[in-house]
Design a protein around this motif. Sequence first.
Motif, PDB file in Angstrom:
ATOM      1  N   LEU A   1      68.387  66.447  12.574  1.00  0.00           N
ATOM      2  CA  LEU A   1      69.371  65.541  13.147  1.00  0.00           C
ATOM      3  C   LEU A   1      69.784  66.033  14.530  1.00  0.00           C
ATOM      4  N   GLY A   2      69.688  65.163  15.510  1.00  0.00           N
ATOM      5  CA  GLY A   2      70.147  65.486  16.851  1.00  0.00           C
ATOM      6  C   GLY A   2      71.348  64.623  17.196  1.00  0.00           C
ATOM      7  N   VAL A   3      72.344  65.213  17.851  1.00  0.00           N
ATOM      8  CA  VAL A   3      73.538  64.459  18.224  1.00  0.00           C
ATOM      9  C   VAL A   3      73.909  64.784  19.659  1.00  0.00           C
ATOM     10  N   VAL A   4      74.418  63.779  20.366  1.00  0.00           N
ATOM     11  CA  VAL A   4      74.993  64.059  21.681  1.00  0.00           C
ATOM     12  C   VAL A   4      76.261  64.868  21.475  1.00  0.00           C
ATOM     13  N   SER A   5      76.679  65.588  22.524  1.00  0.00           N
ATOM     14  CA  SER A   5      77.759  66.566  22.357  1.00  0.00           C
ATOM     15  C   SER A   5      79.048  65.943  21.839  1.00  0.00           C
ATOM     16  N   THR A   6      79.319  64.687  22.183  1.00  0.00           N
ATOM     17  CA  THR A   6      80.542  64.049  21.704  1.00  0.00           C
ATOM     18  C   THR A   6      80.539  63.896  20.196  1.00  0.00           C
ATOM     19  N   TRP A  18      71.032  69.669  15.760  1.00  0.00           N
ATOM     20  CA  TRP A  18      70.790  70.024  17.160  1.00  0.00           C
ATOM     21  C   TRP A  18      71.775  69.242  18.017  1.00  0.00           C
ATOM     22  N   VAL A  19      72.445  69.904  18.959  1.00  0.00           N
ATOM     23  CA  VAL A  19      73.450  69.277  19.814  1.00  0.00           C
ATOM     24  C   VAL A  19      73.033  69.410  21.269  1.00  0.00           C
ATOM     25  N   GLY A  20      73.130  68.345  22.023  1.00  0.00           N
ATOM     26  CA  GLY A  20      72.811  68.395  23.450  1.00  0.00           C
ATOM     27  C   GLY A  20      73.454  67.241  24.174  1.00  0.00           C
ATOM     28  N   ASN A  21      73.318  67.201  25.492  1.00  0.00           N
ATOM     29  CA  ASN A  21      73.826  66.042  26.225  1.00  0.00           C
ATOM     30  C   ASN A  21      72.857  64.873  26.053  1.00  0.00           C
ATOM     31  N   ARG A  22      73.175  63.759  26.662  1.00  0.00           N
ATOM     32  CA  ARG A  22      72.363  62.561  26.459  1.00  0.00           C
ATOM     33  C   ARG A  22      70.913  62.778  26.882  1.00  0.00           C
ATOM     34  N   LEU A  64      88.598  64.148  36.310  1.00  0.00           N
ATOM     35  CA  LEU A  64      87.658  65.176  35.877  1.00  0.00           C
ATOM     36  C   LEU A  64      86.548  64.452  35.132  1.00  0.00           C
ATOM     37  N   VAL A  65      85.300  64.642  35.522  1.00  0.00           N
ATOM     38  CA  VAL A  65      84.213  63.783  35.050  1.00  0.00           C
ATOM     39  C   VAL A  65      83.043  64.608  34.528  1.00  0.00           C
ATOM     40  N   ARG A  66      82.265  63.982  33.647  1.00  0.00           N
ATOM     41  CA  ARG A  66      81.021  64.563  33.165  1.00  0.00           C
ATOM     42  C   ARG A  66      79.914  64.340  34.195  1.00  0.00           C
ATOM     43  N   GLU A  67      78.737  64.915  33.874  1.00  0.00           N
ATOM     44  CA  GLU A  67      77.603  64.832  34.788  1.00  0.00           C
ATOM     45  C   GLU A  67      77.071  63.399  34.871  1.00  0.00           C
ATOM     46  N   PRO A  68      76.436  63.026  36.008  1.00  0.00           N
ATOM     47  CA  PRO A  68      75.832  61.699  36.115  1.00  0.00           C
ATOM     48  C   PRO A  68      74.842  61.461  34.970  1.00  0.00           C
ATOM     49  N   GLY A  69      74.864  60.260  34.415  1.00  0.00           N
ATOM     50  CA  GLY A  69      73.971  59.931  33.313  1.00  0.00           C
ATOM     51  C   GLY A  69      74.626  60.024  31.960  1.00  0.00           C
ATOM     52  N   SER A  70      75.746  60.735  31.854  1.00  0.00           N
ATOM     53  CA  SER A  70      76.437  60.818  30.570  1.00  0.00           C
ATOM     54  C   SER A  70      77.108  59.479  30.276  1.00  0.00           C
ATOM     55  N   GLY A  71      77.355  59.208  28.994  1.00  0.00           N
ATOM     56  CA  GLY A  71      77.930  57.928  28.610  1.00  0.00           C
ATOM     57  C   GLY A  71      79.296  57.684  29.221  1.00  0.00           C
ATOM     58  N   VAL A  82      86.243  66.110  40.174  1.00  0.00           N
ATOM     59  CA  VAL A  82      85.515  67.340  39.865  1.00  0.00           C
ATOM     60  C   VAL A  82      84.612  67.112  38.665  1.00  0.00           C
ATOM     61  N   GLU A  83      83.338  67.488  38.804  1.00  0.00           N
ATOM     62  CA  GLU A  83      82.365  67.330  37.720  1.00  0.00           C
ATOM     63  C   GLU A  83      82.381  68.557  36.822  1.00  0.00           C
ATOM     64  N   MET A  84      82.379  68.333  35.505  1.00  0.00           N
ATOM     65  CA  MET A  84      82.393  69.421  34.533  1.00  0.00           C
ATOM     66  C   MET A  84      81.355  69.149  33.456  1.00  0.00           C
ATOM     67  N   GLY A  85      80.846  70.233  32.857  1.00  0.00           N
ATOM     68  CA  GLY A  85      79.657  70.117  32.026  1.00  0.00           C
ATOM     69  C   GLY A  85      79.874  69.850  30.560  1.00  0.00           C
ATOM     70  N   SER A  86      81.130  69.786  30.084  1.00  0.00           N
ATOM     71  CA  SER A  86      81.343  69.562  28.660  1.00  0.00           C
ATOM     72  C   SER A  86      82.700  68.924  28.426  1.00  0.00           C
TER      73      SER A  86
END
Length: 306
Positions: free
Chosen positions: A98-103, A127-131, A194-201, A222-226
Motif C-alpha cells: 500500500l502506498g499513500v501520499v504523505s497527507t 509506503w509513504v511519499g509525496n504525490r 506557507l506552501v508545499r512544493e509545486p505539484g502537490s495537491g 515560503v515553500e516547505m517540504g512537509s
Amino acid sequence: MHNVTLRQLRAISAVHRTGKIVNAAKELGLTQPAVSLQLRDAELAAGVPLFDRTADGMRPTAAGLAVVEAAQAVEERLRIMADEVGAIVGGRKGTLRLGVVSTAKYFAPAMMAAFMREHPDIEISLWVGNRAETIDSLKDHRIDIALMGRPPREVPVRSALFGQHPLVIVAPPDHPLAAARRIAKERIAQEHFLVREPGSGTRISLDIFLSELPGRIENLGVEMGSNETIKQAVMAGLGIALISAHTIAQELEAKRLTVLDVDGLPIMRQWFSVSRTDRSLTPVMTAFEEFLQREGAHFLPKVAGN
C-alpha cells in the motif's frame, strides 16, 4: 531473448537497483562471479550490451531498460500468481503493498489495522511519499494500491472514491483574523502563506483558489517540504497555510491551531484508491478495495470543515 532465465532477469534487476555487480551479489545472496555470469549470458542472448560499465557503476542501456521493465513485470506476475494460488488454496491470503501520499499517513495506519483484523492472514506493507513519488511507485510496480487525491494521468489507472477530503486555511489561535467571519478572498490573500512544493495537491488547490487575484500566485510565500513542517511554522507564527483538514485534528483539539472562516472554503476534494489498469487485481487487492468502499470514510478524521 526467448531463452532468458528467471535468474538472469533477477540479476539484471538487482544490478539496475544497486548500480554495481558486487552490491547485486550481496542482495541476491550470490557470488560476484555468479552475477557476472548471469549478466554475460543475458547480454549474449540479447546480442547487445545491457549495461554501460562506468566509473560510477553500471548504467543500463536502452536495451537494458527494456529488459529491466520486462523483469519487473515478470516478478509482479509471479507474485500475483502466488496470491491467486494462495487465495484458492487457503482463502484470502497474500500480500498488499500500500502506498499513500504523505497527507494520508494520518489515517492509513488505523485503516490498515482494521483491515488486517478482518483478514489476519494478509500481510500489508506501507509506503509513504509525496504525490510525485507515489506516482513513480505506481509506474515502477513498487506498490499495488495508492491512496491519494487526483488520480494521475501519467500512468493508466483505475480509481475509486472512498471519502471526502476538505482543505482549510489554518492560523495560530492568536492570529488577528482568528475571530473574524466570512473573510474575503482578497483579504486572506494579503497574508503570508506557507506552501508545499509545486505539484502537490494542496499547492495546486491554493493556486486555483487565488488565481483570479492578479499576480498573487507568482509569490505565494515560503515553500516547505512537509505538512508537519508547515504546521509547526504556522504555530510559530510564521504565516498561514492551506492544508488538509485530515492532518490537523490533534492540533485543533489542543488549540494550537485554528481554522479561519474564509469565503469559498473549505475546498472539498476527494480521496481515491488507485491501481494500474494494465495489471490484474489480485484477490487481496479486491478485498482491500471492497473494504475501502465499505469502511474507508469512517477512518477519515472528523474536524472542522468535514
